[in-house]
Design a protein around this motif. Structure first.
Motif, short mmCIF file in Angstrom:
data_model
loop_
_atom_site.label_atom_id
_atom_site.label_comp_id
_atom_site.label_asym_id
_atom_site.label_seq_id
_atom_site.Cartn_x
_atom_site.Cartn_y
_atom_site.Cartn_z
N HIS A 115 97.99 53.14 31.43
CA HIS A 115 96.47 53.03 31.26
C HIS A 115 96.11 52.03 30.32
N GLU A 116 96.69 52.02 28.99
CA GLU A 116 96.33 51.31 27.85
C GLU A 116 96.86 49.67 28.29
N HIS A 132 94.28 48.14 30.22
CA HIS A 132 93.20 47.51 29.60
C HIS A 132 93.56 46.22 28.73
N HIS A 136 86.17 51.25 32.38
CA HIS A 136 86.76 52.42 32.99
C HIS A 136 86.31 52.34 34.54
N THR A 164 88.90 51.11 22.94
CA THR A 164 88.48 51.96 23.83
C THR A 164 88.96 53.32 23.84
N ARG A 165 88.29 54.08 24.44
CA ARG A 165 88.61 55.51 24.40
C ARG A 165 88.71 56.09 25.65
N LYS A 166 89.76 56.71 26.12
CA LYS A 166 89.73 57.36 27.09
C LYS A 166 88.77 58.65 27.42
ZN LIG Z 1 90.89 53.52 28.52
#
Ligand SMILES: [Zn+2]
Length: 196
Positions: free
Chosen positions: A131-132, A135, A143, A194-196
């Motif tokens: 996922h990272e 990004h 997202h 960014t944060r999930k």
């Molecule tokens: Zn993310």
């Protein structure tokens, strides 16, 4: 073969969290599978750390970072500056060039969520790392509503929930191919997370 070479990246992994070697190995397999489904070939480097299982790695990773190499740190605990208690990691993406080179994943939160979802820790770690990487290759902190780039991972989901969309995959391949020697620059400014 040429196609493979043109869409290849290298992941330099630094595990300072002391994640067991077999869990790291499983994460590595998942990262390779998910990127392969997106048409990207990934080579994994276990970078030597001062302590823990990766202290046994012979790869010091002290050579210059090339344009298509990404750095992923696996750490504990998640820093206090990350206020979202569900975040499994974050990436730095330079908005000026739409790309990132450094991501961090929190091993303790991955372990906790893996237990909650009743999936293997290495599997979830691999998904979080991928996922990272998404990004960093997409060059955005955004997202999606579904798939691997969605922001919330509270459900176990179906296989499709853990894959890139075809549009994302295409954009990621473009992102890889835009990374050519000489254009690469890690400016150290304008970084955001960014944060999930
Ligand atoms: Zn993310």
């Amino acid at each position: 073969m040429a196609q493979q070479l043109s869409n290849s990246i290298v992941v330099r992994a630094y595990d300072t969290a002391g994640v067991p070697a077999d869990t790291i190995e499983q994460a590595h397999v998942i990262v390779a599978e998910l990127l392969d489904q997106a048409g990207i070939s990934a080579t994994w480097r276990d970078c030597q750390t001062p302590d823990g299982p990766m202290s046994r790695s012979q790869d010091r990773c002290d050579d210059t970072l090339s344009a298509r190499e990404l750095v992923v740190r696996i750490v504990v605990p998640a820093p206090r500056s990350i206020s979202d208690s569900e975040a499994l990691g974050y990436s730095h993406v330079d908005p000026a060039v739409h790309r990132g080179t450094l991501a961090t994943v929190f091993a303790d939160r991955v372990r906790e969520l893996a237990h909650q979802l009743q999936i293997l820790e290495g599997t979830l770690l691999g998904r979080a790392i991928t996922h990272e990487i998404g990004h960093m290759l997409l060059g955005t902190l955004n997202h999606s509503e579904s798939g691997l780039m969605r922001g919330h991972w509270s459900s176990r989901g179906r296989t499709a929930d853990w894959m890139f969309s075809s549009v994302e995959a295409s954009s990621m391949r473009d992102g890889v191919n835009a990374r050519v020697p000489g254009v690469f620059a890690m400016t150290g400014v304008q970084l955001s997370e960014t944060r999930k």
